[in-house]
Scaffold this motif. Structure first.
Motif, PDB file in Angstrom:
ATOM      1  N   SER A  50      44.930  47.085  35.002  1.00 60.35           N
ATOM      2  CA  SER A  50      45.554  45.904  35.617  1.00 60.35           C
ATOM      3  C   SER A  50      46.496  46.295  36.758  1.00 60.35           C
ATOM      4  N   LYS A  69      51.844  44.506  27.150  1.00 62.09           N
ATOM      5  CA  LYS A  69      51.430  43.388  27.994  1.00 62.09           C
ATOM      6  C   LYS A  69      51.616  43.763  29.460  1.00 62.09           C
ATOM      7  N   LYS A  80      49.157  36.872  32.642  1.00 61.84           N
ATOM      8  CA  LYS A  80      49.602  37.877  31.675  1.00 61.84           C
ATOM      9  C   LYS A  80      48.418  38.280  30.793  1.00 61.84           C
ATOM     10  N   PHE A  81      48.242  39.592  30.623  1.00 63.01           N
ATOM     11  CA  PHE A  81      47.197  40.161  29.776  1.00 63.01           C
ATOM     12  C   PHE A  81      47.849  40.950  28.650  1.00 63.01           C
ATOM     13  N   THR A  82      47.249  40.891  27.469  1.00 68.71           N
ATOM     14  CA  THR A  82      47.762  41.618  26.309  1.00 68.71           C
ATOM     15  C   THR A  82      46.689  42.560  25.788  1.00 68.71           C
ATOM     16  N   ILE A  88      44.307  35.444  27.758  1.00 72.19           N
ATOM     17  CA  ILE A  88      45.148  35.628  28.936  1.00 72.19           C
ATOM     18  C   ILE A  88      45.987  34.367  29.106  1.00 72.19           C
ATOM     19  N   SER A 105      38.190  41.556  24.348  1.00 72.63           N
ATOM     20  CA  SER A 105      39.607  41.907  24.379  1.00 72.63           C
ATOM     21  C   SER A 105      39.896  42.928  25.471  1.00 72.63           C
ATOM     22  N   ALA A 106      41.131  42.911  25.977  1.00 76.36           N
ATOM     23  CA  ALA A 106      41.603  43.964  26.874  1.00 76.36           C
ATOM     24  C   ALA A 106      41.882  45.220  26.051  1.00 76.36           C
ATOM     25  N   LEU A 115      41.237  45.697  31.820  1.00 75.77           N
ATOM     26  CA  LEU A 115      40.652  44.365  31.740  1.00 75.77           C
ATOM     27  C   LEU A 115      39.132  44.423  31.857  1.00 75.77           C
ATOM     28  N   CYS A 120      37.143  38.555  34.112  1.00 77.24           N
ATOM     29  CA  CYS A 120      38.453  38.222  34.686  1.00 77.24           C
ATOM     30  C   CYS A 120      38.373  37.883  36.167  1.00 77.24           C
TER      31      CYS A 120
END
Length: 532
Positions: A50, A69, A80-82, A88, A105-106, A115, A120
């Motif tokens: 990211s 994150k 925001k990505f976790t 997201i 999932s990331a 990502l 995305c």
């Protein structure tokens, strides 16, 4: 059989480490300027950092290492990505955040969130004001300042405004007044799952069962006072109580029905929820017990020589291949059993240098009525030669350390040689908890064999023991029986490699496993006969 089907269908996704997979490059055309974007390939999907995406799109970047994150901020939106999450969060300027679920999932790799770029691209493009076109097959990304069409913008704005009511909110972003704000109960095939919904990462509680009551004690945390109002009689749960002590200390009490056996606590790393699993008894009636005595008498052991054929496994300092060492130990162990335990059938997943898919190894074990599954492997480090050496025995449980996760990642990477690697693609840590529940009735025996083997190893083998550990290995998932995975030593270490490739070294290892098997068999049959 139901347990086998559950374990067979639900498989494990484990976050990779940077040194477990080589970084590759995507070609980027950024408004006429050529550049590159690094990526890793996981199940044929490209994952990108990211931080690099933020730089390419001229966005502000922030990473929270505690929460794993990352946030990319643009003029009108921030995203925001976790790590380990499919969700997201997109926040328009001067508007409420919206949560959107991605298909995958990331990942968390070296303090950055990677990502799945294919899924995305649309959101990153619309939020940044750039037009993004990514070709997964060709591995090229086009970034253009070409204005976005009004239809795309309106659809995006509509999704931003409407998705909140359609998608499930991420617990970490809501209900932040209390650390634990809700309880969900689910009845599973092998027990009952208690999900404690959390708004932040908290420490696992202490827990115990006494006189039919499950006590769960938390410290330094807050809990919603009305949390037990929604608890109903489900599965093994009769009732629930909440007791508060000094500030930040409280206890949940669950009255249990007859038929429970043991309890375990896990953290769901996707969203920090606390998962408590209460397992059913293996046998509830006299008839079940008598049938089990006949069915589960120790009369068959499965020996799985890891890797094989087109999959060499780890390569040693001098070029020795793991697949050959694994097979050598497996065949020597099998001969010892066949010569000294005439009433025990030996099942080999392979007896020659051939490639056997991971899921088929468990299938072979189950179809032949195995009572113990032993998967034999050798370890290695990314760089060699290395000073690290030692034996490890692994149980099927979520990996607790980076090293354990990396080892499982390497062993699981064999699926790249299979015709259909997508069969292993699913999905979340909760599903792995369900696999663990399916294996819970065997865990007592897996742990016992591991204890005996570790003792035999320390007494009889020249390679030092690093102990009993846990990680998520695909090969153990399908075997509906007690099972362990052995890492006999490090091929990246000269001393271990010399021992492992020698005839005497392999015989010592085979004898240590065989001696452990004899002691374990006596224990196992006594437990089955006594119905404990």
């Amino acid at each position: 059989m139901k347990q086998f089907k559950l374990a067979f269908l639900i498989l494990i996704t484990i976050s990779p480490l940077l040194n477990a997979q080589r970084l590759l490059k995507i070609t980027v055309n950024n408004n006429g300027k050529s550049s590159y974007l690094t990526y890793i390939l996981r199940n044929r999907i490209s994952y990108v950092p990211s931080k690099e995406i933020a730089e390419l799109l001229s966005g502000g970047y922030y990473y929270n290492s505690d929460a794993a994150k990352s946030e990319i901020k643009f003029a009108n939106y921030k995203i925001k990505f976790t790590a380990r999450s499919q969700y997201i969060i997109i926040t328009p300027q001067n508007n409420k955040p919206t949560i959107i679920q991605l298909p995958l999932s990331a990942l968390l790799i070296n303090n950055d969130v990677f990502l799945p770029l294919l899924y995305c691209t649309e959101y990153l493009g619309l939020a940044s004001g750039h037009k993004l076109i990514f070709n997964e097959k060709a591995k090229d990304l086009i970034i253009s300042n070409e204005p976005l069409d009004n239809e795309s913008l309106s659809l995006f704005e509509e999704s931003i405004l409407d998705t909140v009511s359609k998608k499930e909110k991420i617990p970490n972003e809501i209900n932040s007044k209390y650390d634990i704000y809700d309880i969900k109960l689910e009845e599973k095939i092998n027990g009952t799952l208690i999900r404690l919904k959390t708004s932040r990462k908290i420490s696992l509680p202490s827990y115990s069962i006494n006189d039919g009551i499950l006590y769960i004690f938390f410290s330094k945390a807050s809990i919603a006072p009305n949390i037990i109002n929604s608890v109903n009689k489900i599965g093994l749960i009769n009732n629930a109580k909440l007791k508060a002590f000094s500030s930040g200390n409280f206890q949940l009490e669950f009255g249990l029905k007859e038929g429970y056996s043991s309890v375990e606590a896990f953290e769901d790393v996707e969203n920090s929820d606390i998962l408590i699993t209460i397992h059913n008894k293996l046998f509830n009636t006299v008839n079940e017990l008598e049938e089990a005595k006949a069915k589960w008498t120790f009369d068959a052991v499965v020996i799985d020589a890891g890797h094989g054929g087109k999959d060499p496994g780890a390569i040693g300092v001098t070029g020795v291949k793991e697949k050959n060492i694994n097979l050598g130990i497996a065949l020597k162990l099998g001969k010892l059993i066949e010569s000294n335990m005439k009433d025990v059938k030996v099942i080999y997943t392979r007896k020659k240098d051939e490639f056997i898919e991971l899921y088929k190894r468990g299938k072979i074990a189950n179809e032949n009525g195995g009572k113990l599954f032993i998967s034999i492997h050798c370890n290695s480090t990314p760089h060699k030669p290395s000073n690290l050496r030692g034996f490890e025995v692994y149980l099927l449980r979520p990996g607790k350390t980076k090293e354990a996760i990396a080892i499982a990642e390497f062993e699981n990477s064999v699926i790249k040689y299979e015709d259909n690697p997508d069969r292993y693609q699913k999905l979340t840590d909760e599903n792995f908890i369900l696999v663990s529940m399916a294996h819970s009735q065997y865990m007592r025996y897996s742990e016992k064999f591991s204890d005996i083997l570790n003792q035999q190893w320390e007494e009889n083998v020249d390679i030092p023991s690093l102990g009993i550990k846990q990680a998520g290995f695909y090969v153990l998932v399908g075997a509906s029986m007690p099972s362990v995975l052995i890492e006999s030593g490090f091929l990246s270490n000269r001393s271990d490699e010399k021992f492992l490739k020698s005839y005497n070294g392999q015989m010592k290892i085979a004898k240590a496993i065989f001696n452990a098997l004899k002691k374990y068999r006596s224990y196992y049959n006594n437990v089955i006969q006594e119905g404990r």
